[in-house]
Design a protein around this motif. Sequence first.
Motif, PDB file in Angstrom:
ATOM      1  N   LEU A 134       9.586 -64.238  46.708  1.00 43.02           N
ATOM      2  CA  LEU A 134       8.349 -63.479  46.940  1.00 43.02           C
ATOM      3  C   LEU A 134       8.042 -63.307  48.428  1.00 43.02           C
ATOM      4  CD1 LEU A 134       6.067 -65.188  44.247  1.00 43.02           C
ATOM      5  CD2 LEU A 134       7.384 -63.084  44.005  1.00 43.02           C
ATOM      6  N   ALA A 135       8.418 -64.306  49.227  1.00 42.93           N
ATOM      7  CA  ALA A 135       7.978 -64.322  50.620  1.00 42.93           C
ATOM      8  C   ALA A 135       8.969 -63.713  51.611  1.00 42.93           C
ATOM      9  CB  ALA A 135       7.675 -65.765  51.041  1.00 42.93           C
ATOM     10  N   GLU A 147       3.843 -58.812  50.701  1.00 39.42           N
ATOM     11  CA  GLU A 147       3.257 -57.779  51.553  1.00 39.42           C
ATOM     12  C   GLU A 147       3.072 -56.472  50.804  1.00 39.42           C
ATOM     13  OE1 GLU A 147       4.687 -58.615  56.064  1.00 39.42           O
ATOM     14  OE2 GLU A 147       6.306 -58.269  54.635  1.00 39.42           O
ATOM     15  N   VAL A 148       3.959 -56.211  49.847  1.00 45.87           N
ATOM     16  CA  VAL A 148       3.858 -54.974  49.061  1.00 45.87           C
ATOM     17  C   VAL A 148       2.815 -55.125  47.964  1.00 45.87           C
ATOM     18  CG1 VAL A 148       5.102 -53.399  47.536  1.00 45.87           C
ATOM     19  CG2 VAL A 148       6.249 -54.335  49.561  1.00 45.87           C
ATOM     20  N   HIS A 149       2.819 -56.260  47.291  1.00 43.56           N
ATOM     21  CA  HIS A 149       1.869 -56.515  46.193  1.00 43.56           C
ATOM     22  C   HIS A 149       0.926 -57.636  46.636  1.00 43.56           C
ATOM     23  CE1 HIS A 149       4.331 -54.012  43.549  1.00 43.56           C
ATOM     24  NE2 HIS A 149       5.385 -54.691  43.993  1.00 43.56           N
ATOM     25  N   THR A 150      -0.056 -57.290  47.409  1.00 45.94           N
ATOM     26  CA  THR A 150      -0.957 -58.277  48.007  1.00 45.94           C
ATOM     27  C   THR A 150      -1.771 -59.058  46.972  1.00 45.94           C
ATOM     28  OG1 THR A 150      -2.611 -56.537  48.318  1.00 45.94           O
ATOM     29  CG2 THR A 150      -1.136 -57.015  50.166  1.00 45.94           C
ATOM     30  N   ILE A 155      -0.917 -66.306  43.509  1.00 47.62           N
ATOM     31  CA  ILE A 155       0.126 -66.857  42.635  1.00 47.62           C
ATOM     32  C   ILE A 155       1.171 -67.582  43.473  1.00 47.62           C
ATOM     33  CG2 ILE A 155       1.983 -66.269  41.023  1.00 47.62           C
ATOM     34  CD1 ILE A 155       0.269 -63.919  40.079  1.00 47.62           C
ATOM     35  N   SER A 156       1.576 -66.934  44.573  1.00 45.95           N
ATOM     36  CA  SER A 156       2.565 -67.528  45.464  1.00 45.95           C
ATOM     37  C   SER A 156       2.064 -68.833  46.067  1.00 45.95           C
ATOM     38  CB  SER A 156       2.929 -66.551  46.582  1.00 45.95           C
ATOM     39  OG  SER A 156       3.779 -67.137  47.527  1.00 45.95           O
ATOM     40  N   GLN A 157       0.801 -68.873  46.424  1.00 41.72           N
ATOM     41  CA  GLN A 157       0.238 -70.080  47.041  1.00 41.72           C
ATOM     42  C   GLN A 157       0.211 -71.245  46.050  1.00 41.72           C
ATOM     43  OE1 GLN A 157      -3.534 -68.611  48.381  1.00 41.72           O
ATOM     44  NE2 GLN A 157      -2.640 -67.420  50.060  1.00 41.72           N
ATOM     45  N   ASN A 160       3.753 -72.446  45.602  1.00 40.00           N
ATOM     46  CA  ASN A 160       4.146 -73.217  46.781  1.00 40.00           C
ATOM     47  C   ASN A 160       3.527 -74.612  46.768  1.00 40.00           C
ATOM     48  OD1 ASN A 160       5.619 -73.221  49.255  1.00 40.00           O
ATOM     49  ND2 ASN A 160       3.694 -73.126  50.358  1.00 40.00           N
ATOM     50  N   LEU A 161       2.289 -74.701  46.288  1.00 46.24           N
ATOM     51  CA  LEU A 161       1.615 -75.991  46.168  1.00 46.24           C
ATOM     52  C   LEU A 161       2.373 -76.906  45.206  1.00 46.24           C
ATOM     53  CD1 LEU A 161      -0.983 -77.709  46.799  1.00 46.24           C
ATOM     54  CD2 LEU A 161      -1.934 -76.726  44.701  1.00 46.24           C
ATOM     55  N   ALA A 162       2.730 -76.341  44.051  1.00 40.98           N
ATOM     56  CA  ALA A 162       3.465 -77.117  43.048  1.00 40.98           C
ATOM     57  C   ALA A 162       4.846 -77.510  43.559  1.00 40.98           C
ATOM     58  CB  ALA A 162       3.593 -76.316  41.755  1.00 40.98           C
ATOM     59  N   ALA A 163       5.482 -76.597  44.303  1.00 39.93           N
ATOM     60  CA  ALA A 163       6.832 -76.847  44.798  1.00 39.93           C
ATOM     61  C   ALA A 163       6.865 -77.953  45.838  1.00 39.93           C
ATOM     62  CB  ALA A 163       7.419 -75.560  45.382  1.00 39.93           C
TER      63      ALA A 163
END
Length: 480
Positions: A134-135, A147-150, A155-157, A160-163
Amino acid sequence: MSELKDSLSQIIQNIGGADNIESASNCVTRLRLVLNDKNQVNVKNLEKLDLVKGTFFASGQFQIIIGPGLVEKVYAEFIKQTGLKESTMTEVKETTRAKGNLLQKGIRTLADIFIPILPAIVASGLLMGFNNLLANPGLFYEKSVLEVHTGIAGISQIINLAANAAFTFLPALIGWSAVKKFGGNPVLGIVLGLILVHPALMSAYDYAADPSKVKYWDVLGYKIEQVGYQGQVLPVLFAAFILAWFEKTLKKRIPDAVQLIFVSPIALILTTFLTFIVIGPLTMTGANWITDGVVYLFDVAPVLAGAVYAFISPLLVITGMHHLFLGVNLQMAGSLGYVTLWPIGDTVTLAQGTAALTMFFILKHNKKMKNIALTSSFTAWLGITEPAIYGVNLRYRYPFIAVMLASAVGSGFLAYFDVKATSIGVGGLFSFLSVFPKYWGVYFTGNALTIILTALITFLFFKSKRFKTEEVIHVEKIAS
């Protein structure tokens, strides 16, 4: 079901009967048995059974390869027919812990500590890989997906937290597993790990960037650095051993009636002081030396380092010594934010599957072995290599040698381009998910090279008549 029962009866008969079995457990692919007399085992008759994909002795255990999924049903029926008590892998290992030299015992200890926490590490690696999709720009669009689907930034954050959670609190995971292994209270191991990453301490990453900003505790005139141990492996391993030793020692000396009040607090505070004063600084220095040494080796002679590591990896697997590198990979992931050994060495996983598949075409007249070769090749490509190693490649020797040679070339190629992964991930075909996307092109090329060379070398060995397809290597001499 009746066919399964008949096969189990024959297995029990050919290992000397139920009276010859001291304990039994199962792992992902194998029945793991501790026998009273291994000389009563009839290996030839066992391996004639369709249910059995291969057998070998290792670390004092007789292991029968069944395959993923099916092994759980086989184990349940095995327990029913023998009347044995169900045992965990740890209990079976405890039965055989007195066997083997000091190195073998140390390796088994590391394996028992790291393997239980691997699911969390692998999950984190895969989630990091997914977040990288995604990043990173240039994968699906000229810009990144975020950046395309702001709208999916949140969801990404969360991903990333879980990861990052497993690596943020890695000392707690290791503390739990290590204290449990050393015979202490695993909950105290969790507390110990959390102490080492307490937010009141200066982060290990910040300390590495600027040690001058560290604060100190003044203990009777002695200055102790208030530094955390984020991403560290060795400090918590040694501290866990000391904590378990304190706890067991205190329980012997403190009356049962007041143990709850005194044992845990005393053991924890003594371990905490020792860790911050002695254990932590010394082992953190040693851990950094190991990490720096690996990085230096791959900087100075990347092709040689990658080739040698892959060449010896199959031998390390069958002797169990590959568990030594679990700690190195975890240390790299925690302190550097990436790993090199795991993605470079995963060519071996694909090579084992490819060699087994090549044997499927070579073994034209042995239907059972063709079936084992075919099924084990797919499980190897999904990250489970034991059926391919012990059921096919070691049995005929030359496929195993082909794996060593081909993976050395493929890993040397990957090391030359400095391929990195977010962490340890799932092996085989889906290993790329944990690799940083910018290395995907090189990673796919190196793996394709490994697959082609493995098939070619295996076939050339077969054609050379240097090896006979009837020859079987004595796995016991290597693995035990």
